[in-house]
Motif scaffolding. Structure first.
Motif, PDB file in Angstrom:
ATOM      1  N   MET A   1       0.829  -1.218   0.000  1.00 18.04           N
ATOM      2  CA  MET A   1       0.000   0.000   0.000  1.00 18.04           C
ATOM      3  C   MET A   1       0.860   1.263   0.000  1.00 18.04           C
ATOM      4  O   MET A   1       0.507   2.267  -0.632  1.00 18.04           O
ATOM      5  CB  MET A   1      -0.947  -0.008   1.204  1.00 18.04           C
ATOM      6  CG  MET A   1      -0.302   0.077   2.565  1.00 18.04           C
ATOM      7  SD  MET A   1      -1.506   0.104   3.929  1.00 18.04           S
ATOM      8  CE  MET A   1      -2.002  -1.613   4.007  1.00 18.04           C
ATOM      9  N   LEU A   2       2.007   1.210   0.656  1.00 22.67           N
ATOM     10  CA  LEU A   2       2.881   2.383   0.690  1.00 22.67           C
ATOM     11  C   LEU A   2       3.477   2.669  -0.685  1.00 22.67           C
ATOM     12  O   LEU A   2       3.470   3.802  -1.160  1.00 22.67           O
ATOM     13  CB  LEU A   2       4.000   2.167   1.719  1.00 22.67           C
ATOM     14  CG  LEU A   2       3.558   2.056   3.181  1.00 22.67           C
ATOM     15  CD1 LEU A   2       4.748   1.682   4.068  1.00 22.67           C
ATOM     16  CD2 LEU A   2       2.927   3.342   3.659  1.00 22.67           C
ATOM     17  N   ASN A   3       3.972   1.624  -1.326  1.00 21.28           N
ATOM     18  CA  ASN A   3       4.592   1.806  -2.647  1.00 21.28           C
ATOM     19  C   ASN A   3       3.567   2.205  -3.697  1.00 21.28           C
ATOM     20  O   ASN A   3       3.852   2.985  -4.606  1.00 21.28           O
ATOM     21  CB  ASN A   3       5.296   0.511  -3.076  1.00 21.28           C
ATOM     22  CG  ASN A   3       6.486   0.175  -2.192  1.00 21.28           C
ATOM     23  OD1 ASN A   3       7.095   1.060  -1.617  1.00 21.28           O
ATOM     24  ND2 ASN A   3       6.801  -1.098  -2.086  1.00 21.28           N
ATOM     25  N   GLY A   4       2.360   1.661  -3.583  1.00 13.14           N
ATOM     26  CA  GLY A   4       1.342   1.945  -4.577  1.00 13.14           C
ATOM     27  C   GLY A   4       0.708   3.319  -4.455  1.00 13.14           C
ATOM     28  O   GLY A   4       0.289   3.909  -5.451  1.00 13.14           O
ATOM     29  N   LEU A   5       0.639   3.840  -3.224  1.00  9.02           N
ATOM     30  CA  LEU A   5      -0.093   5.087  -2.993  1.00  9.02           C
ATOM     31  C   LEU A   5       0.799   6.310  -2.794  1.00  9.02           C
ATOM     32  O   LEU A   5       0.303   7.434  -2.758  1.00  9.02           O
ATOM     33  CB  LEU A   5      -1.004   4.936  -1.763  1.00  9.02           C
ATOM     34  CG  LEU A   5      -2.107   3.881  -1.879  1.00  9.02           C
ATOM     35  CD1 LEU A   5      -2.869   3.777  -0.557  1.00  9.02           C
ATOM     36  CD2 LEU A   5      -3.070   4.215  -3.012  1.00  9.02           C
ATOM     37  N   LEU A   6       2.111   6.087  -2.676  1.00  8.64           N
ATOM     38  CA  LEU A   6       3.011   7.206  -2.408  1.00  8.64           C
ATOM     39  C   LEU A   6       2.937   8.271  -3.499  1.00  8.64           C
ATOM     40  O   LEU A   6       2.845   9.469  -3.217  1.00  8.64           O
ATOM     41  CB  LEU A   6       4.446   6.698  -2.261  1.00  8.64           C
ATOM     42  CG  LEU A   6       5.509   7.772  -1.949  1.00  8.64           C
ATOM     43  CD1 LEU A   6       5.225   8.427  -0.606  1.00  8.64           C
ATOM     44  CD2 LEU A   6       6.908   7.148  -1.950  1.00  8.64           C
ATOM     45  N   ILE A   7       2.941   7.832  -4.754  1.00  5.43           N
ATOM     46  CA  ILE A   7       2.920   8.808  -5.853  1.00  5.43           C
ATOM     47  C   ILE A   7       1.600   9.573  -5.890  1.00  5.43           C
ATOM     48  O   ILE A   7       1.558  10.752  -6.245  1.00  5.43           O
ATOM     49  CB  ILE A   7       3.178   8.102  -7.207  1.00  5.43           C
ATOM     50  CG1 ILE A   7       3.418   9.158  -8.289  1.00  5.43           C
ATOM     51  CG2 ILE A   7       2.032   7.160  -7.577  1.00  5.43           C
ATOM     52  CD1 ILE A   7       3.948   8.588  -9.587  1.00  5.43           C
ATOM     53  N   MET A   8       0.508   8.921  -5.483  1.00  8.19           N
ATOM     54  CA  MET A   8      -0.783   9.609  -5.440  1.00  8.19           C
ATOM     55  C   MET A   8      -0.770  10.710  -4.383  1.00  8.19           C
ATOM     56  O   MET A   8      -1.318  11.798  -4.599  1.00  8.19           O
ATOM     57  CB  MET A   8      -1.906   8.613  -5.144  1.00  8.19           C
ATOM     58  CG  MET A   8      -2.171   7.619  -6.254  1.00  8.19           C
ATOM     59  SD  MET A   8      -3.532   6.502  -5.873  1.00  8.19           S
ATOM     60  CE  MET A   8      -4.901   7.669  -5.758  1.00  8.19           C
TER      61      MET A   8
ATOM     62  N   ALA B   1      -8.219   3.162   0.025  1.00  2.00           N
ATOM     63  CA  ALA B   1      -7.997   4.570  -0.326  1.00  2.00           C
ATOM     64  C   ALA B   1      -9.248   5.209  -0.905  1.00  2.00           C
ATOM     65  O   ALA B   1      -9.472   6.415  -0.750  1.00  2.00           O
ATOM     66  CB  ALA B   1      -6.840   4.670  -1.320  1.00  2.00           C
ATOM     67  N   GLU B   2     -10.078   4.399  -1.585  1.00  7.07           N
ATOM     68  CA  GLU B   2     -11.324   4.915  -2.146  1.00  7.07           C
ATOM     69  C   GLU B   2     -12.305   5.305  -1.046  1.00  7.07           C
ATOM     70  O   GLU B   2     -13.083   6.242  -1.197  1.00  7.07           O
ATOM     71  CB  GLU B   2     -11.959   3.863  -3.056  1.00  7.07           C
ATOM     72  CG  GLU B   2     -11.174   3.569  -4.322  1.00  7.07           C
ATOM     73  CD  GLU B   2     -11.162   4.758  -5.269  1.00  7.07           C
ATOM     74  OE1 GLU B   2     -12.180   5.478  -5.330  1.00  7.07           O
ATOM     75  OE2 GLU B   2     -10.117   4.981  -5.933  1.00  7.07           O
ATOM     76  N   PHE B   3     -12.277   4.567   0.058  1.00 10.41           N
ATOM     77  CA  PHE B   3     -13.234   4.815   1.141  1.00 10.41           C
ATOM     78  C   PHE B   3     -12.694   5.772   2.197  1.00 10.41           C
ATOM     79  O   PHE B   3     -13.432   6.642   2.700  1.00 10.41           O
ATOM     80  CB  PHE B   3     -13.606   3.479   1.818  1.00 10.41           C
ATOM     81  CG  PHE B   3     -14.452   2.583   0.968  1.00 10.41           C
ATOM     82  CD1 PHE B   3     -15.833   2.736   0.922  1.00 10.41           C
ATOM     83  CD2 PHE B   3     -13.868   1.590   0.197  1.00 10.41           C
ATOM     84  CE1 PHE B   3     -16.627   1.912   0.132  1.00 10.41           C
ATOM     85  CE2 PHE B   3     -14.641   0.760  -0.600  1.00 10.41           C
ATOM     86  CZ  PHE B   3     -16.024   0.920  -0.634  1.00 10.41           C
ATOM     87  N   PHE B   4     -11.424   5.624   2.569  1.00 14.44           N
ATOM     88  CA  PHE B   4     -10.876   6.389   3.684  1.00 14.44           C
ATOM     89  C   PHE B   4      -9.880   7.467   3.266  1.00 14.44           C
ATOM     90  O   PHE B   4      -9.498   8.298   4.092  1.00 14.44           O
ATOM     91  CB  PHE B   4     -10.186   5.436   4.676  1.00 14.44           C
ATOM     92  CG  PHE B   4     -11.067   4.321   5.146  1.00 14.44           C
ATOM     93  CD1 PHE B   4     -12.139   4.564   5.992  1.00 14.44           C
ATOM     94  CD2 PHE B   4     -10.828   3.027   4.725  1.00 14.44           C
ATOM     95  CE1 PHE B   4     -12.956   3.525   6.422  1.00 14.44           C
ATOM     96  CE2 PHE B   4     -11.631   1.986   5.143  1.00 14.44           C
ATOM     97  CZ  PHE B   4     -12.700   2.224   5.995  1.00 14.44           C
ATOM     98  N   GLY B   5      -9.430   7.430   2.011  1.00 15.85           N
ATOM     99  CA  GLY B   5      -8.476   8.414   1.533  1.00 15.85           C
ATOM    100  C   GLY B   5      -7.052   7.897   1.588  1.00 15.85           C
ATOM    101  O   GLY B   5      -6.710   7.009   2.386  1.00 15.85           O
TER     102      GLY B   5
END
Length: 387
Positions: free
Chosen positions: A225-232, A356-360
């Motif tokens: 989750m960290l690697n996937g969402l960091l750029i977002m 991330a869709e539900f909680f950000g």
């Protein structure tokens, strides 16, 4: 630096350069063919899936057969396959799957062979030096690949990667194995034909190895989750672009290089389990603090510290396994570690995207940071030199 270590690290550096060039080239090639996000996700699956399918088998093969020969054969086969990609673009997913499968055997052998090259008291130093060069390639590799793609045809990236595999193969061929350790260890290494189930029993019975793998698995739950969402998060909250994201990763890579060199030269007398715990706790704190910040300059500083603790954790976890695992079980132990972390990374990738869709994005990154931090406090109680 001994001749063996020079050859071993040199082969890794050359191979890492090729891997980064190839990685960017493959992503670019797949994107250019269909311009599909589904294909990009499928490519990621093709890279991770072999460790789940062949991990058990790879560990046993590495423990039974000559690790040096496995490395030589792995480099040779990958050199051929990568060279063929420009000629068979329509089969790129199949080729990448096969290359990733060979890499499972190769990486397991690479991690397992080091105790046969150096004495146990030098393992941490060599791992630190190796990590510093890998981090350097993480900084330079994408830039080199981007330059080649922008100036020449993309096919040259695959030709260069093929050449790096061949050069790595030559260096591995020149290495002489000494099999450091007790006579009993060497005999077991040469004659052991036991099953992977026996390997699992060994891991369960070795409390240091079992606890280390358990903690690595917990960290894997956060890594995806960290690697996937960091750029977002960089785009949404730091209000920057891909160039800003690249700057953040560059500073993190530089921190990992510097930490590896310091660890190699000045911290060789610090207990490895202390470094492991410090790395985890620092990694958890820096990861949890990052999503609370919206200033770009401060984000760079936080990721710099994150890189420091990331290097401490990465080097120490490998060293702990190498120092505390009997040689005849090293392959199965490293393959099990890879399988567990990849499984949890895939799970966390899926969870992170949905959550991330539900909680950000910010909330999910915080959760990931706290998972790593908790694992650090678990390690403080579970990982000891004497278990």
């Amino acid at each position: 630096m001994s001749r063996n270590i020079f050859l071993f690290i040199s082969s890794q550096v050359i191979s890492d350069i090729g891997d980064w060039i190839d990685r960017i080239a493959v992503l670019t090639l797949v994107y250019n063919i269909n311009n599909s996000s589904v294909d990009m996700s499928f490519l990621s699956i093709m890279m991770l899936l072999p460790s789940l399918i062949f991990g058990v088998f790879a560990g046993k093969i590495v423990d039974i057969y000559n690790k040096k020969k496995i490395l030589i054969l792995g480099d040779f086969l990958r050199a051929i396959l990568v060279f063929l990609i420009p000629f068979f673009k329509e089969y790129v997913f199949i080729i990448i799957f096969i290359v990733s499968t060979i890499s499972i055997f190769y990486d397991t052998a690479k991690n397992s062979i080091l105790p046969e090259l150096v004495k146990k008291d030098r393992l941490r130093q060599v791992n630190s030096l190796s990590s510093s060069y890998s981090s350097l390639m993480m900084v330079l590799g994408p830039s080199i690949s981007g330059f080649i793609i922008s100036k020449f045809d993309i096919k040259y990236c695959f030709y260069i990667d093929s050449l790096t595999f061949l050069l790595s193969m030559i260096m591995i061929f020149l290495i002489k194995l000494y099999k450091y350790g007790s006579k009993k260890d060497v005999e077991l290494y040469q004659t052991d034909k036991i099953s992977f189930i026996e390997g699992l029993k060994y891991i369960k019975g070795n409390c240091i190895i079992f606890n280390t793998l358990s903690i690595n698995t917990i960290v894997g739950l956060a890594a995806g989750m960290l690697n996937g969402l960091l750029i977002m998060y960089v785009y949404k909250f730091l209000k920057t672009d891909s160039q800003g994201y690249g700057v953040i990763l560059t500073f993190k890579g530089l921190a990992m290089i510097l930490t590896s060199l310091v660890l190699y030269k000045y911290l060789k007398n610090v207990l490895v389990d202390v470094i492991f715990k410090l790395g985890l706790i620092g990694l958890g704190i820096s990861t949890a603090v990052f999503p609370l910040n919206t200033f770009f300059v401060l984000a760079i500083l936080i990721q710099f510290f994150n890189g420091i603790f990331n290097a401490l954790y990465s080097i120490s976890r490998t060293t702990i396994i190498q120092e505390n695992c009997d040689n005849q079980y090293l392959g199965r132990t490293f393959s099990m570690n890879t399988m567990l972390t990849n499984i949890t990374s895939i799970i966390s990738l899926a969870f992170g995207g949905i959550a991330a869709e539900f909680f950000g994005v910010r909330a999910v990154l915080l959760i990931g940071g706290f998972i790593v931090l908790i694992s650090g406090f678990v390690a403080r109680n579970k990982i000891h030199i004497y278990c």
